[in-house]
Enzyme design. Structure first.
Site, PDB file in Angstrom:
ATOM      1  N   THR A  42      15.559  70.418  40.512  1.00 44.06           N
ATOM      2  CA  THR A  42      15.022  71.608  39.615  1.00 44.06           C
ATOM      3  C   THR A  42      13.514  71.388  39.078  1.00 44.06           C
ATOM      4  O   THR A  42      13.469  70.380  38.527  1.00 44.06           O
ATOM      5  CB  THR A  42      15.733  72.197  38.677  1.00 44.06           C
ATOM      6  OG1 THR A  42      17.057  72.659  39.492  1.00 44.06           O
ATOM      7  CG2 THR A  42      15.238  73.282  38.103  1.00 44.06           C
ATOM      8  N   GLY A  92      22.156  80.273  38.430  1.00 46.94           N
ATOM      9  CA  GLY A  92      22.390  79.440  37.395  1.00 46.94           C
ATOM     10  C   GLY A  92      21.547  79.743  36.385  1.00 46.94           C
ATOM     11  O   GLY A  92      21.172  80.900  36.304  1.00 46.94           O
ATOM     12  N   ASP A  93      21.292  78.823  35.410  1.00 48.49           N
ATOM     13  CA  ASP A  93      20.308  79.491  34.335  1.00 48.49           C
ATOM     14  C   ASP A  93      18.703  79.818  34.607  1.00 48.49           C
ATOM     15  O   ASP A  93      18.072  80.325  34.015  1.00 48.49           O
ATOM     16  CB  ASP A  93      20.233  78.322  33.306  1.00 48.49           C
ATOM     17  CG  ASP A  93      19.939  76.867  33.728  1.00 48.49           C
ATOM     18  OD1 ASP A  93      20.109  76.548  35.049  1.00 48.49           O
ATOM     19  OD2 ASP A  93      19.029  76.230  33.130  1.00 48.49           O
ATOM     20  N   GLY A 120      19.415  71.352  34.682  1.00 53.01           N
ATOM     21  CA  GLY A 120      21.036  70.774  34.527  1.00 53.01           C
ATOM     22  C   GLY A 120      21.821  71.631  34.684  1.00 53.01           C
ATOM     23  O   GLY A 120      21.783  72.682  35.680  1.00 53.01           O
TER      24      GLY A 120
END
Ligand code: ASP
Length: 353
Positions: A200, A230-231, A252
């Site tokens: 990422t 995801g985040d 992460g």
């Protein structure tokens, strides 16, 4: 009657301050900073060939150089992080844009977000499938739509309508990512294994006017399904920027970053440290810089809490006082930073500075 109420409301709203002023920089004219990441995970010397090591460092250096050129020339933090992230999205070494990981159905679904600390405007996209540079699409959502987050087909449609460069699915595919999805599918290994999504990318910066920006872009997690997000596109989790505190981009195990609201949490803790800040040059209490060690401790504390929950990963940060840094709980993180006070540096392993 209704019309006059609406006009009065519009006038009232227009008079609200739309900008978050930059912190006083009287002693810091021409100060700027930038930090970038290319993912965190089990990055150890024994797992990376010397050639790959060199390639990654060269890619990080090139992206960082692009960002610093913009900042040195007086460009905005927003432009610096956008240009930096585009370079990393275009590089097949990273899990964003070209080189993005595959979903369970062997497709690519990309997530990205961007935030401007000068007015808290933000844009994000999730699960886009045909945009060459998702960070540009996130920026278009911020600048050209009334929304913060678009997803799936609608985000793809908005991308086409905005004239964003479109690509066919084979553009994203690389042999390495295909091998990884085959492995996940045949061995049924956990899609949550952090190393299957390594790569990422993100960037944070402060420009010479004291304005801050943050952005993140990813293919998400190898083998993700059911429209998992995801985040990275979640403002406050993977990305946050506020001129009054900091700019953060995370990488992460996204689920944990969302649960802890990592990016916003770090900025809030910094903002609440007013009492620990030095006086400003003209003697105003609590309006000068916050010590770099305090900022580092706040970031480390939040990453430690992430670890307690079971999460692995890290963040990069920039502060209004010209600091740029990292915090991570994985063996390594692809990363780099440069400030007006310190020379550009890139690093991969945990034991590097
Ligand atoms: N945070 C990203 C996600 O969970 C992946 C990563 O940063 O490695 O989608």
């Amino acid at each position: 009657m209704l019309k006059s109420i609406l006009i009065a409301l519009a006038v009232a709203l227009a008079s609200l301050p739309a900008a978050i002023p930059a912190m006083a920089q009287t002693d810091q004219s021409a100060r700027w900073s930038i930090a970038i990441h290319g993912g965190a995970g089990t990055i150890e010397r024994s797992r990376i060939t010397p050639e790959k090591d060199k390639e990654i460092r060269a890619a990080l250096n090139a992206a960082l150089t692009r960002g610093t050129e913009i900042l040195k020339a007086g460009g905005s933090a927003m432009d610096a992080i956008t240009a930096t992230i585009i370079m990393l999205e275009d590089d097949p070494n990273f899990n964003a844009g070209k080189g993005a990981v595959f979903t369970w159905d062997k497709t690519n679904e990309l997530d990205s977000s961007i935030m401007d600390g000068s007015d808290l405007s933000a844009g994000a996209v999730a699960g886009v499938t045909a945009t060459k540079n998702p960070i540009l699409l996130a920026r278009a959502v911020k600048d050209k739509s009334p929304h913060v987050m678009l997803s799936g087909n609608g985000a793809d449609q908005f991308s086409r309508e905005q004239g964003m460069e479109q690509v066919t699915p084979d553009y994203y595919a690389t042999p390495r990512r295909l091998r990884q999805i085959e492995n996940v599918l045949s061995k049924q290994v956990s899609a949550a294994d952090v190393d299957y999504k390594l790569g990422t990318v993100g960037a944070v910066a402060m420009d010479q006017n004291g304005n801050m920006a943050a952005g993140t872009s990813t293919g998400g997690m190898t083998g993700k399904r059911w429209g998992r997000i995801g985040d990275s596109p979640v403002i406050g989790a993977g990305t946050y920027a506020d001129n009054r505190s900091c700019a953060i981009s995370a990488t992460g195990a996204g689920e944990y970053f969302i649960r802890l609201g990592v990016a916003h949490e770090i900025c809030t803790r910094i903002k609440l440290k007013e009492k620990d800040r030095a006086p400003s040059q003209d003697g105003q209490e609590g309006e000068g810089p916050l010590q770099p060690s305090i900022v580092q401790k706040i970031a480390d504390d939040v990453i430690a809490e992430l670890g307690v929950l079971g999460g692995t990963g890290g963040i990069i940060f920039a502060t209004p006082w010209g600091q740029a840094g990292y915090s991570f709980n994985t063996p390594g993180m692809y990363r780099g930073r440069a400030t007006s006070a310190e020379a550009q540096s890139v690093a991969i392993y945990g034991d590097e500075d």
